[in-house]
Each structure stands twice: as structure tokens, then as C-alpha cells.
Enzyme design. Structure first.
Site, PDB file in Angstrom:
ATOM      1  N   HIS A 102      -8.394  -3.562  -6.909  1.00  0.00           N
ATOM      2  CA  HIS A 102      -8.065  -3.088  -5.790  1.00  0.00           C
ATOM      3  C   HIS A 102      -9.352  -3.000  -4.674  1.00  0.00           C
ATOM      4  CE1 HIS A 102      -5.326  -0.443  -3.683  1.00  0.00           C
ATOM      5  NE2 HIS A 102      -6.210   0.496  -3.611  1.00  0.00           N
ATOM      6  N   TYR A 134     -18.613  13.148 -12.611  1.00  0.00           N
ATOM      7  CA  TYR A 134     -18.468  14.240 -13.820  1.00  0.00           C
ATOM      8  C   TYR A 134     -17.213  14.572 -14.731  1.00  0.00           C
ATOM      9  CZ  TYR A 134     -22.153  16.056 -10.773  1.00  0.00           C
ATOM     10  OH  TYR A 134     -23.522  16.194 -10.037  1.00  0.00           O
ATOM     11  N   ARG A 153       0.773  -1.276  -0.045  1.00  0.00           N
ATOM     12  CA  ARG A 153      -0.028  -0.013  -0.287  1.00  0.00           C
ATOM     13  C   ARG A 153       0.825   1.158   0.152  1.00  0.00           C
ATOM     14  NH1 ARG A 153      -4.323   0.449   4.501  1.00  0.00           N
ATOM     15  NH2 ARG A 153      -4.706  -1.645   3.787  1.00  0.00           N
TER      16      ARG A 153
END
Length: 858
Positions: free
Chosen positions: A78, A122, A32
């Protein structure tokens, strides 16, 4: 059947906690928080790029919604929150976060004001060309290993086949368990240069690599102060790099109101929040921790950043800016911590180690790619050899196929009858009839020959390491040519970095200071030597009401002492004075020194070394003179140091360097001069905070014009001359007016404001006691009613002079070009002047600094 009690395994709590925490820590470190040193990516970034590659979102394809990409990454690779994935995606698209962004964003992706990006439903994205070319190319050529995803339903790459050292290019930051990484971004072109140098010379050290990679190159530009922090990071893996924003002091012209000075910030340090910075400055002003600021405005637009910090009328711009550097993030530190995963383990890397890990990985990648291409080429050539056998026995093979009951029988007979392999037999059976033409047969033969050459070349690459290194260098060169951009972050010299001065050429410099306080530095070689009585050429651009106030020559390494009329001395290194062209005004000196508005610089002295056997001779407008040891000025504070105490109404005007056995000649505007020694009998050393003693007894209406030092080596020839300190004024005025004289040097150069000058043997200036009336130094042309002495200097035949007029016209000529004359002569024309122009100052060109001729020594 076991019971519940039998399935319980008693475990020591301490051991279980230790083991479980170590497993968690390693999963965070490896899976990570830390990047892989090979491709410079953390797992989340690698998975995002690979998922976009699988979706076909290359730079030449349409944008796709970020929500689509995030869903792909979450569903396949993931298994974490969508916020973590989207934040990582956004950062890879931010031009102010990544030196070379890996994703091209369409929509609102945040700003340096820490504005959040728009929601992922968006925004749209696709891969940058750099990502496709330098990170994902060859991923389908078995160049890297693949592993199962979290549920075993998909395969994902363990590492991407990077062609560039992404770890250094865009840097990385992350907090693991018990460790953290913070790697700064760098310039692509410089990284390629460093890699190529390391390929050619594997023995290069970290310090030698800094010649190619001088330091980080932040996407937001700004400046880095000194190289000591960079050197620590590159050699030891950790270092504190001081970053400073780009700020300039400008004068804002306002209609109907007086002009105001303002600090304009155009670049900020890396990862600095602009909105938070402005708020911080406002809080400091409100808390009265910073004085002198009247207004703060953010005038940034699409053309660039511009923060305007308007100053109060009585503020000192340099002092305010220094306070901003000290108390706000305009100056900040980047704590470099070059930690990355090498073979699955966290390691602290130096510059060379990080480049070497990448090179080793690149060698492995090209080796695996070559092996893959070789295997594919051999498989294809094996089929072509079967087709060639079929073409050579075409009629028999056609007959065999026509008489076979089925394809399996035909395949078996082909293998047994013509010694073919199964793939070759299948290829023959699948061959189309059009391949039986002569033209197609020729194409098969040509392809076979080309594959034979390719196989030989691929085998050669695998056999020779130097071929692989040549391929790496060639690919790096292509990437550099296509994607390299100029450096954005400037690495500045730092006062505490002792090695920086050695990197500056110690060249001859000319420093000009105008009456309105504009200063600049120019190379002396800007002005070529000219003949006597020419007009010269412009040396600076000035306003109509401005004029040249001070003019000196020195070397770039010298300390330049600025003395004010109030008796305060300030200090700068010569190279810290900005360089200007002949047609530029220069910069206001208040940008360089914290000089109050009602204070004026009256003398400038260059000093190479502060020694105890040398003194500063200070002369005031009122005629007081004193001698103070030069070593007393070796440590001048940023806000100045008191050099002399002054009587009310008096001003410090001239300062010169001298030794104990030298003598001094002081001139007046009406053409008088006095000559006396600087020893303890005439001028004993005094401390800084003293007033001095009387220097010369002036006639009514006369005033001092300057002074110069005569070296002790020529004083001995003057000791036997009679002392005329007791001569009265009438006797002085009646001295003989000789037109010419001959003598050995040195000479006293006298230049008048009307452009006339002469050289007078110093032997004609008899030694006197201090505070006498002096002797005649020159007379003036009868047609010049307002002519006065402009400069009085000690020169030799070998000296070169630079003369500047009040309008900034500069002429450079040899001292030998000016005719020797007696004290009572009027001189010859040394420079033609325009109407209403006048000679303002004269300075000697300094001797060439050691090492300037040999650039390799600089």
C-alpha cells in the site's frame, strides 16, 4: 535522434482534462473508496489482513507492534501514508465501530468520545479468530487470484476467500468521486439464516428475506424506529434508517435532599460521539433552547455507558426527552447507500443482490478449492501408484538400481522398464529403505485407497452444484455456532409505520393505575377464574401509602384515552404501556404522558375505533354531565386536548362510551341510583369546551360513585314502567326489602367496599328524568358501619369480572357466580378481604379479539 520538439504531442486541453479526471475517478472508485461486494473489503483493509496473515499474527500467537504491521503494509502493498493505514487498522479493532471486529487490539484504540488512539509505536495487534477462520482460510489453496503489487516485487490477493458476507456483517462507508457508499452492519446469526434460506429457495424476494434479516444490528446497540427505512434500503439500495438511543426516566434518591427525576442514557446511535453529544446538550440548555435540565453528568465506566441528565423539579420528563430526541443526536438517521463493486464496477445492491453476489463468489471459491485439492490428491496418488509398482517388483528394481552407473541411468531404465513417469521414478529413487518393510507397504496401500475415495468425492462435488451448496451451508452453520451473538439493536414500532400494528397480537390486556401514578399492562390470562368469596392474588406491588386508582380491561390494539381531573384528555396505544408482572410496580405515567405534577388521571377509556355514531359521556365530581361525539377525540395532540370545561373546584371523574339510544345509570356512594336515557331529550350533544348539565339530585353528605351505560336493546322493556322521579325521600326509604329475585338479564352489578355484591335486574331501575333523586340500589350490612358502594356495572350472565382491592389484590370470577337479589337487599360476600383492605374497582373482561386464537393470523 528525435528532438524535444518532435517528442511533444499537441492535445486538446478539454479532452486531456476529461480523460485524466476519469482515470483518476476510476482509480479512486476501484482502488480506494468502495468495497468489493465479494469479501466486503476495501484494498487497504484487505492488504492489512493479508500482511498480518503473512506475518503469522493469528489469534493464538503473541501480539505484535502496530508499527511493524503498518511498515509491512506500506513496504509491500500500500504505497500511501502511514496514517491512512493505521487509521484503517484501528477501526478494524474498535468494538464500537465494527459489529464483529477483525483485529484484536492491545492498548488504547480510541473510544466513543472520539478520543484518538495511541501512536502505533505503543499499540499492539493480532488477527481475531473470526478473521483467520472466515476471511483468510484457504487463501493458499488457489481459491482467489493474485496480482502484482505496486512495484511488481510481491503478489497480493485481488480478493480474500470470505466465508461470510463481510460487506453486510461489518458494513462499509466511503466517499469516492461522484458517488459514496454507506452500508450498515448486521448480525452474523441473522445473515447466516438469510443465506441458508436463499440457498434453499433462490426465488425469495427482498421482503421475504427480511423475515430472517429484519434490519441492521449496530455495535453500539440503541434502537431503530420502524421498518420503512430498512425496507427502502433492502429493496432499492437506499433508505434513511432512524436510530434512537436508549433513554429511561428514573427517580434519583438523594440523602438530605428531595428526590429528583433524571433521564438516563445507556446506549447511543451508531457513530455518535458521546462527548460531543454532552457538549451539544449543554449548549442547548445555555441557549435556553431546551428547558428543564439542571445538570448533565457522564457516569460511564468499564461496565457500560451512563449519561445522567438531571431534571428540574417542575420539568416534564417526557417533554424534555422528546426535545432531546428532536434537537440532539440521541435520535439520528443512518443514510443507507448499498453501493459496492461488482465485477469491478460500482453497483447499487438490494439485500438479495448482495447475498447472491456473495453466494456466487462462495460457489466459485469452493469450486477452485476443490479443484486444487483434487489436483494435489491426484498428484500424490500418482506417486503412490509408482511406489506400489516398485514394491511389487522390489527385488528387480533394487537390482536395477545397484547395477546402474548413476541415478540418471537408473531413472531412465525405471521409466522405460516399468512404464513409469518422471515424478514416479524420482519418488522411487528417493524412497527410504524403511519404506520397504511390510508395515510401510501396507500404509502406502491404505493411503492409496483413501486417496481414491477422496478423488471420487471431490469429482462428485465438482459435478453436482447441490454438493457445493451443502458445503456452503455446513460451513456457515459452523461459523454461526462459533461466532454468532445476540442482536444488540432493537427494532421498535413506529407510529408512522402502518404495518407494525399487524405484527402485534391483539390480546386481552389488563391496565392498572395506582394513586401515585404507576401504570402497567398485564395479560388478562395472568389471572385464572376463581370461586366467589376467595381472597384472590396479588396484582401489583405498591408502597404502603399507595393504592389502586383505576383498573380496566381492553385489547392491545385499542387506543386508551386518559382523562385528567382538569378535563384534559391524553392518548396512548394500549401496547405502548409497558408490560409488567404481578409483582412489579409498573412505570410512572409521567414517563408516558406529559402530565403536569398537579394533574391527576381520573378516568381511562379504551377505544377501538373513533366513529360519529358513538359518544363519550362525561360526569364530574359536582354532578355535571355531558355528551360529546367520540370522533371529536380522534386526533389528540401529544400534550393533550381539552375534553370538558369545569367550574371552579369541580373535577372530571368518570367517562363512558354510549350511543344515541342507550341509557345511563349513575350511582352514589350511599347506595342510590338514577336511570335516564342518553337521547337528545335528556342529554343533547355538546362540544368539547362545554360544561354540561345537572345529572342527579344528591342527598346531604352523599356523593357520586360512578356510572355505566345500558344498551338500547334492553331499554324497550323498561319504557312501560312508571316514572318515580317524583317520589319523595321517605317513600324511597320505605320500599320493600326483597332478599332474592328472578329475572332475565342484563343485570346491574352492585359491589361495596366491604366485599359484598349482588346482581339486580335492570328492570327494577325505572327510567326517570335527568336531575332526579333516584331509587335505592342497595342496602348495607349492619355490622359494616363504613361500607359504601365501590362499583356499579351493567353485566350479563356470560360476563367475567375482575375485582381489585386498594392493596392490589385481584380476583377474576364469573358474573353468574354472584347471586341475583332485589334493589333493597344487602348482597352476598364476593371477595374475602384482609383487615383494612377494601374493594377499589371492578371491571369487565373484554371479549377475545379476532385472530388471537390463531397465531398464524397475527
Amino acid at each position: 535522434m528525435t528532438t524535444a520538439e518532435e517528442r511533444i504531442v499537441p492535445t486538446d486541453l478539454r479532452n486531456e482534462m476529461s480523460r485524466s479526471y476519469l482515470e483518476y475517478a476510476m482509480s479512486v472508485i476501484v482502488g480506494r473508496a468502495l468495497p468489493d461486494a465479494r469479501d466486503g473489503l476495501k484494498p487497504v483493509h484487505r492488504r492489512i489482513l493479508y500482511a498480518m496473515h503473512e506475518l503469522g499474527l493469528t489469534h493464538d500467537r503473541p501480539f505484535r507492534k502496530c508499527a511493524r504491521v503498518v511498515g509491512e503494509v506500506l513496504g509491500k502493498y500500500h504505497p500511501h501514508g502511514d496514517t491512512a493505514v493505521y487509521d484503517a487498522l484501528v477501526r478494524m479493532a474498535q468494538g464500537f465501530s465494527m459489529r464483529s471486529p477483525l483485529i484484536e487490539g492491545h492498548g488504547n484504540f480510541g473510544s466513543v468520545d472520539n478520543d484518538p488512539p495511541a501512536a502505533m509505536r505503543y499499540t499492539e495487534c493480532r488477527l481475531q479468530s473470526l478473521s483467520t477462520t472466515a476471511l483468510l482460510q484457504d487463501i493458499d489453496s488457489e481459491t482467489v487470484d493474485f496480482a502484482d503489487n505496486f512495484d511488481g516485487s510481491q503478489q497480493e490477493p485481488v480478493v480474500l476467500p470470505a466465508r461470510i458476507p463481510q460487506l453486510l456483517l461489518n458494513g462499509s462507508s466511503g466517499i469516492a468521486v461522484g458517488m459514496a457508499t454507506n452500508i450498515p452492519p448486521h448480525n452474523l446469526g441473522e445473515l447466516v439464516d438469510g443465506l441458508v434460506a436463499l440457498i434453499h429457495n433462490p426465488e425469495l424476494t427482498d421482503t421475504q428475506l427480511m423475515e430472517y434479516i429484519p434490519g441492521p444490528d449496530f455495535p453500539t446497540g440503541a434502537q431503530i424506529l420502524g421498518s420503512s427505512g430498512i425496507r427502502d434500503a433492502y429493496t432499492g439500495g437506499r433508505g434513511s434508517i432512524t436510530m434512537r438511543g436508549v433513554a429511561n426516566i428514573e427517580t434519583l434518591e438523594r440523602q438530605g435532599a428531595p428526590d429528583r427525576e433524571a433521564i438516563i442514557v445507556t446506549e447511543l446511535p451508531y457513530q455518535t460521539n458521546k462527548a460531543a453529544l454532552i457538549e451539544k446538550i449543554a449548549d442547548l440548555v445555555n441557549d435556553k433552547k431546551i428547558d428543564g435540565i439542571s445538570d448533565i453528568r457522564d457516569e460511564s465506566d468499564r461496565d457500560g455507558m451512563r449519561i445522567v441528565i438531571e431534571l428540574k423539579r417542575d420539568a416534564y420528563p417526557r417533554v424534555v426527552l422528546n426535545n432531546l430526541y428532536k434537537q440532539t443526536p440521541i435520535q439520528n438517521n443512518f443514510g443507507a447507500n448499498m453501493l459496492a463493486l461488482v465485477d469491478g464496477e460500482p453497483q447499487l445492491l438490494s439485500l438479495k443482490n448482495s447475498l447472491q453476489v456473495f453466494l456466487d463468489f462462495r460457489i466459485e471459491t469452493i469450486t477452485r478449492r476443490t479443484q486444487y485439492e483434487l489436483r494435489k490428491a491426484e498428484e500424490r496418488d500418482h506417486l503412490l501408484q509408482g511406489l506400489l509398482i516398485a514394491l511389487a517388483n522390489l527385488d528387480a528394481i533394487i537390482r536395477l538400481i545397484r547395477h546402474s552407473p548413476d541415478s540418471a541411468t537408473a531413472k531412465t531404465e525405471l521409466i522405460e522398464g516399468y512404464n513409469l513417469s518422471e515424478p514416479q521414478a524420482d519418488a522411487i529413487l528417493q524412497m527410504q529403505l524403511r519404506r520397504l518393510t511390510a508395515l510401510e507397504a501396507e500404509k502406502i496401500e491404505q493411503e492409496h485407497q483413501a486417496l481414491q475415495e477422496k478423488i471420487a468425492d471431490l469429482n462428485d462435488i465438482l459435478a453436482r452444484r447441490e454438493r457445493i451448496l451443502q458445503i456452503i451451508e455446513a460451513e456457515l452453520g459452523e461459523l454461526q455456532e462459533r461466532y454468532a451473538t445476540p442482536r444488540r439493536t432493537e427494532i421498535l414500532r413506529d407510529e408512522g409505520d402502518l404495518d407494525d400494528t399487524d405484527l402485534i397480537a391483539n390480546e386481552q390486556a389488563l391496565i392498572l393505575l395506582t394513586e401515585q401514578g404507576y401504570v402497567k399492562r398485564m395479560p388478562v390470562n395472568t389471572f385464572e377464574a376463581q370461586n366467589r368469596a376467595t381472597r384472590g392474588k396479588s396484582g401489583t406491588k405498591m408502597k404502603e401509602d399507595d393504592g389502586i386508582e383505576h383498573f380496566l380491561t381492553c385489547c392491545d390494539h385499542d387506543n386508551v384515552l386518559f382523562f385528567s381531573d382538569r378535563g384534559v384528555v391524553y392518548s396512548l396505544k394500549a401496547y405502548q404501556i409497558p408490560t409488567g408482572s404481578r409483582t412489579s410496580r409498573g412505570v410512572p405515567i409521567v414517563q408516558l404522558l406529559p402530565i403536569p405534577r398537579d394533574e391527576k388521571i381520573t378516568s381511562i377509556v379504551p377505544v377501538t375505533e373513533f366513529t360519529d355514531d358513538e359518544y363519550l359521556i362525561m360526569l364530574t365530581k359536582g354532578g355535571n354531565i355531558k355528551k360529546t361525539s367520540l370522533s371529536a377525540f380522534s386526533n389528540i395532540r401529544a400534550n393533550g386536548l381539552i375534553a370538558i370545561s369545569l367550574s371552579e373546584g369541580d373535577q372530571l371523574r368518570w367517562v363512558r362510551r354510549a350511543r344515541e339510544d342507550d341509557s345511563i345509570i349513575i350511582g352514589s356512594r350511599m347506595g342510590m341510583a338514577i336511570h335516564f336515557k342518553t337521547d337528545r331529550d335528556q342529554l343533547r350533544p355538546l362540544g368539547r369546551a362545554t360544561r354540561g348539565v345537572k345529572s342527579m339530585n344528591l342527598r346531604k353528605g352523599d356523593e357520586l360513585i360512578g356510572m355505566d351505560i345500558l344498551p338500547s336493546s334492553v331499554i324497550s322493556q323498561l319504557d312501560n314502567l312508571p316514572d318515580d322521579s317524583d317520589l319523595d325521600e321517605e317513600a324511597i326509604e320505605g320500599e320493600e326489602n326483597e332478599e332474592t329475585t328472578t329475572s332475565e338479564g342484563p343485570w346491574m352489578l352492585v359491589v361495596t367496599t366491604g366485599g359484598y355484591g349482588k346482581r339486580v335486574p335492570v328492570s327494577q331501575f325505572r327510567l326517570q328524568n335527568r336531575a332526579g333523586k333516584g331509587t335505592i340500589a342497595t342496602k348495607f350490612k349492619s355490622h359494616l358501619d363504613s361500607d359504601t358502594v365501590a362499583a356499579l356495572l351493567v353485566v350479563t350472565e356470560e360476563d367475567e369480572l375482575m375485582m381489585v382491592t386498594t392493596r392490589g389484590i385481584i380476583i377474576r370470577q364469573a358474573a353468574s357466580a354472584i347471586t341475583p337479589q332485589s334493589r333493597t337487599a344487602t348482597g352476598i360476600r364476593v371477595q374475602r378481604l384482609d383487615k383494612e383492605d377494601a374493594i377499589a374497582a371492578v371491571a369487565l373482561v373484554p371479549p377475545a379479539a379476532e385472530g388471537v386464537e390463531d397465531e398464524e393470523d397475527v
